[in-house]
Write a protein that holds these residues in place. Structure first.
Motif, PDB file in Angstrom:
ATOM      1  N   ASN A 174     -40.792 109.755  37.583  1.00  0.00           N
ATOM      2  CA  ASN A 174     -41.212 109.606  36.185  1.00  0.00           C
ATOM      3  C   ASN A 174     -40.380 108.482  35.581  1.00  0.00           C
ATOM      4  O   ASN A 174     -39.169 108.615  35.431  1.00  0.00           O
ATOM      5  CB  ASN A 174     -40.991 110.920  35.427  1.00  0.00           C
ATOM      6  N   ALA A 175     -40.986 107.345  35.267  1.00  0.00           N
ATOM      7  CA  ALA A 175     -40.246 106.157  34.856  1.00  0.00           C
ATOM      8  C   ALA A 175     -40.487 105.786  33.409  1.00  0.00           C
ATOM      9  O   ALA A 175     -41.515 106.128  32.830  1.00  0.00           O
ATOM     10  CB  ALA A 175     -40.620 104.974  35.753  1.00  0.00           C
ATOM     11  N   TRP A 176     -39.519 105.089  32.801  1.00  0.00           N
ATOM     12  CA  TRP A 176     -39.644 104.500  31.474  1.00  0.00           C
ATOM     13  C   TRP A 176     -38.808 103.223  31.453  1.00  0.00           C
ATOM     14  O   TRP A 176     -37.935 103.019  32.277  1.00  0.00           O
ATOM     15  CB  TRP A 176     -39.160 105.468  30.394  1.00  0.00           C
ATOM     16  N   ASN A 177     -39.059 102.349  30.536  1.00  0.00           N
ATOM     17  CA  ASN A 177     -38.316 101.112  30.319  1.00  0.00           C
ATOM     18  C   ASN A 177     -37.408 100.717  31.479  1.00  0.00           C
ATOM     19  O   ASN A 177     -37.839 100.117  32.449  1.00  0.00           O
ATOM     20  CB  ASN A 177     -37.505 101.198  29.022  1.00  0.00           C
ATOM     21  N   THR A 178     -36.117 101.089  31.412  1.00  0.00           N
ATOM     22  CA  THR A 178     -35.162 100.725  32.458  1.00  0.00           C
ATOM     23  C   THR A 178     -34.593 101.941  33.173  1.00  0.00           C
ATOM     24  O   THR A 178     -33.530 101.873  33.779  1.00  0.00           O
ATOM     25  CB  THR A 178     -34.005  99.911  31.868  1.00  0.00           C
ATOM     26  N   GLY A 179     -35.281 103.073  33.086  1.00  0.00           N
ATOM     27  CA  GLY A 179     -34.782 104.285  33.727  1.00  0.00           C
ATOM     28  C   GLY A 179     -35.883 105.076  34.398  1.00  0.00           C
ATOM     29  O   GLY A 179     -37.071 104.824  34.203  1.00  0.00           O
ATOM     30  N   LEU A 180     -35.491 106.047  35.201  1.00  0.00           N
ATOM     31  CA  LEU A 180     -36.455 106.924  35.850  1.00  0.00           C
ATOM     32  C   LEU A 180     -35.767 108.213  36.265  1.00  0.00           C
ATOM     33  O   LEU A 180     -34.534 108.276  36.364  1.00  0.00           O
ATOM     34  CB  LEU A 180     -37.082 106.251  37.082  1.00  0.00           C
ATOM     35  N   THR A 181     -36.546 109.252  36.468  1.00  0.00           N
ATOM     36  CA  THR A 181     -36.081 110.459  37.130  1.00  0.00           C
ATOM     37  C   THR A 181     -36.955 110.683  38.357  1.00  0.00           C
ATOM     38  O   THR A 181     -38.122 110.282  38.382  1.00  0.00           O
ATOM     39  CB  THR A 181     -36.163 111.698  36.217  1.00  0.00           C
ATOM     40  N   ASN A 182     -36.395 111.319  39.354  1.00  0.00           N
ATOM     41  CA  ASN A 182     -37.145 111.605  40.569  1.00  0.00           C
ATOM     42  C   ASN A 182     -36.817 113.001  41.053  1.00  0.00           C
ATOM     43  O   ASN A 182     -35.652 113.380  41.139  1.00  0.00           O
ATOM     44  CB  ASN A 182     -36.810 110.587  41.663  1.00  0.00           C
ATOM     45  N   GLN A 198     -31.396 110.965  38.179  1.00  0.00           N
ATOM     46  CA  GLN A 198     -31.806 109.962  37.203  1.00  0.00           C
ATOM     47  C   GLN A 198     -31.240 108.631  37.664  1.00  0.00           C
ATOM     48  O   GLN A 198     -30.091 108.557  38.126  1.00  0.00           O
ATOM     49  CB  GLN A 198     -31.274 110.288  35.810  1.00  0.00           C
ATOM     50  N   ALA A 199     -32.006 107.569  37.548  1.00  0.00           N
ATOM     51  CA  ALA A 199     -31.572 106.249  37.995  1.00  0.00           C
ATOM     52  C   ALA A 199     -31.964 105.185  36.985  1.00  0.00           C
ATOM     53  O   ALA A 199     -32.919 105.342  36.217  1.00  0.00           O
ATOM     54  CB  ALA A 199     -32.181 105.924  39.358  1.00  0.00           C
ATOM     55  N   SER A 200     -31.223 104.102  36.980  1.00  0.00           N
ATOM     56  CA  SER A 200     -31.609 102.911  36.232  1.00  0.00           C
ATOM     57  C   SER A 200     -32.375 101.987  37.165  1.00  0.00           C
ATOM     58  O   SER A 200     -32.243 102.066  38.387  1.00  0.00           O
ATOM     59  CB  SER A 200     -30.364 102.198  35.689  1.00  0.00           C
ATOM     60  N   HIS A 201     -33.198 101.102  36.595  1.00  0.00           N
ATOM     61  CA  HIS A 201     -33.910 100.137  37.421  1.00  0.00           C
ATOM     62  C   HIS A 201     -34.135  98.862  36.623  1.00  0.00           C
ATOM     63  O   HIS A 201     -34.002  98.843  35.391  1.00  0.00           O
ATOM     64  CB  HIS A 201     -35.247 100.710  37.907  1.00  0.00           C
TER      65      HIS A 201
END
Length: 535
Positions: free
Chosen positions: A442-450, A514-517
């Motif tokens: 599940n991603a948004w702007n500069t982050g995501l959870t998996n 949670q991760a940044s991308h």
């Protein structure tokens, strides 16, 4: 609160709004009544439930602060009285200075603006409420005229300006009793979500030290006043570690017992973001009472909340430093799910109750907006309640039977779908077998959870596991749950927790992170469980 959330629901009010025409002035002298000195646990108990006067004194038009700039009306005594009558005992008042600060070397704050700040403080302080004021938007790169920037080049000038602005504010309020608390800044970081960077964090630590020293040296009640300081972006994980340094307090009043602190730690809580702040209809429910699991986030439920608050307890409260969750809350998603406000109330109740359990006070984030994507609890024009259910939840939690401090060894709560074995399995990987992995990003702007579900499709039990996988380029894990993760980028290995290391034939475990991308939010690849490739 980050600017994108601060303005939630206010997009249509944009920059065309004009500067408020209100003429500000001093309305009354500062309260000088005496309040008995309180230790950390007494302070937290007395602060009770807190509320934020958000999107108001920190609002601005092109870098000039104005309380009506983002669509809220001028603050009135009637509004503050309504908040107080609803059971709140603490009001946090975010403040921006920005273009109301004059040129160096004096950096004089505009007198009318400082007078108005004092007037709004008095609305609450004169009613016996705790009041917190800070330096809110001056450190946001996204705000026109911001200057308290931790990775800017001329730190000597920034620190000089910061010191002189806080000296003026502290001097103005030096006779106010201990129900007034100063907060050094708000969500200060370099603007890049992910792990803290140096020397940016070193500068944040330096700002906090300058703040404490400056306030103390102004004398009066400031010599013993409680002072609130944040770590990196008020992030819990980056405050309990990652480089946060508590400021020293050598200039405080000698009347304070040596074994007592007068410094509080500030954090914010909006996890899971896809429920609390993400402006879509995907995740509209939260907690154990969820009726539709598809509408509940794959992470950030009660067990995660408990773990985060316990970190703050273990790191700070046990040492005499009270914790203040200065912002929490969730946006209105009733447009997508008519039952959403029920889960918003469940969320607020859980945050307040868990914070209280671990010796922390709280303040709900209210941006004054009612309706889709708003955080509002009150109609500020009519000074009436709009979300009584959420208020009731907050009051039941802060006044309930939860202890003000947790047991000596708080129990570890495993995820509700997993039953820990009587004898924990070994934590080192052991055993192989066929495996299947599913991943939900599940991603948004500069982050995501998996969320990753591991299933043992073999015929023998796996006792202790390590799942290796490769993150997409540019992704970095910020935090994780139900496993430990190392390293945080590239090829990562997730190692089982104590309660989910045994996978019987057909058994499964769900973990997540949670991760940044940097624009690539692709799912990880090349899964291997104990060295065996997974389908």
């Amino acid at each position: 609160m980050s600017s994108r959330v601060r303005k939630a629901g206010l997009a249509l009010l944009a920059a065309t709004l004009t500067f408020a025409g209100t003429v500000y002035g001093v309305t009354r002298s500062a309260s000088a009544d005496v309040v008995a000195q309180q230790n950390a646990s007494q302070l937290v108990a007395d602060m009770g439930a807190g509320w934020n006067l958000g999107n108001t004194l920190e609002a601005n038009n092109n870098g000039i602060p104005s309380e009506t700039a983002w669509g809220n009306p001028v603050v009135t005594q009637a509004l503050i009285d309504r908040v107080r009558a609803s059971g709140f005992k603490t009001i946090r008042i975010p403040v921006s200075y920005l273009g109301h600060i004059g040129a160096g070397p004096n950096y004089t704050i505009n007198a009318a603006w400082l007078n108005r700040i004092q007037e709004v403080v008095d609305y609450a302080h004169s009613r016996g409420l705790y009041v917190l004021i800070n330096m809110h938007g001056d450190g946001y790169k996204t705000v026109t005229g911001s200057w308290l920037i931790c990775d800017a080049a001329d730190q000597a000038t920034i620190k000089d300006k910061y010191q002189k602005v806080w000296r003026q504010v502290a001097t103005r309020f030096q006779s106010y009793n201990d129900r007034l608390i100063f907060e050094s800044m708000n969500e200060n970081f370099d603007g890049q979500y992910g792990n803290p960077t140096q020397p940016c964090y070193s500068n944040i630590n330096a700002y906090n030290q300058i703040f404490v020293d400056t306030v103390r040296r102004t004398g009066g009640n400031n010599a013993s006043r409680w002072l609130l300081v944040p770590g990196w972006n008020t992030n819990i994980d980056h405050t309990v570690g990652s480089g946060f340094v508590l400021p020293t307090d050598h200039n405080r009043s000698s009347a304070i017992p040596a074994n007592e602190q007068r410094i509080m730690i500030s954090v914010h809580y909006y996890d899971p973001w896809d429920f609390a702040g993400q402006e879509d209809g995907t995740i509209t429910q939260w907690g154990a009472g969820t009726t539709n699991p598809a509408k509940r986030s794959v992470w950030g439920q009660e067990d995660f909340l408990d773990g985060q608050m316990k970190k703050m307890y273990d790191t700070f409260v046990t040492r005499g430093y009270p914790v203040f969750v200065g912002e929490y809350g969730s946006i209105d998603k009733t447009t997508y799910d008519s039952a959403s406000n029920r889960y918003r109330a469940d969320y607020a109740r859980a945050v307040v109750a868990t914070a209280k359990k671990y010796g922390a006070a709280t303040a709900y984030w209210d941006n004054g907006w009612n309706g889709q994507h708003g955080f509002g609890l009150f109609n500020r024009n009519s000074a009436t309640v709009t979300q009584q259910g959420i208020i009731n939840a907050i009051m039941s939690a802060v006044g309930g039977s939860q202890p003000t401090t947790p047991p000596t060894t708080p129990p570890t709560t495993p995820p509700p779908t997993t039953t820990p074995p009587t004898t924990p399995p070994p934590t080192s990987p052991g055993g192989t077998g066929a495996c299947r992995v599913s991943s939900a990003v599940n991603a948004w702007n500069t982050g995501l959870t998996n969320s990753i579900t591991i299933t043992n499709t073999g015929t023998a039990a796996i006792n202790g596991w390590a799942l290796a996988f490769t993150l997409a380029a540019g992704q970095t894990i910020v935090s994780g749950w139900s496993a430990s993760y190392a390293p945080t980028s590239g090829t990562v290995t997730a190692t089982n927790a104590s309660y989910n290391g045994t996978l019987p034939p057909g058994g499964s475990a769900t973990i997540g992170y949670q991760a940044s991308h940097n624009g690539n939010a692709a799912a990880p690849t090349a899964f291997r469980l104990n060295g065996t490739p997974c389908n």
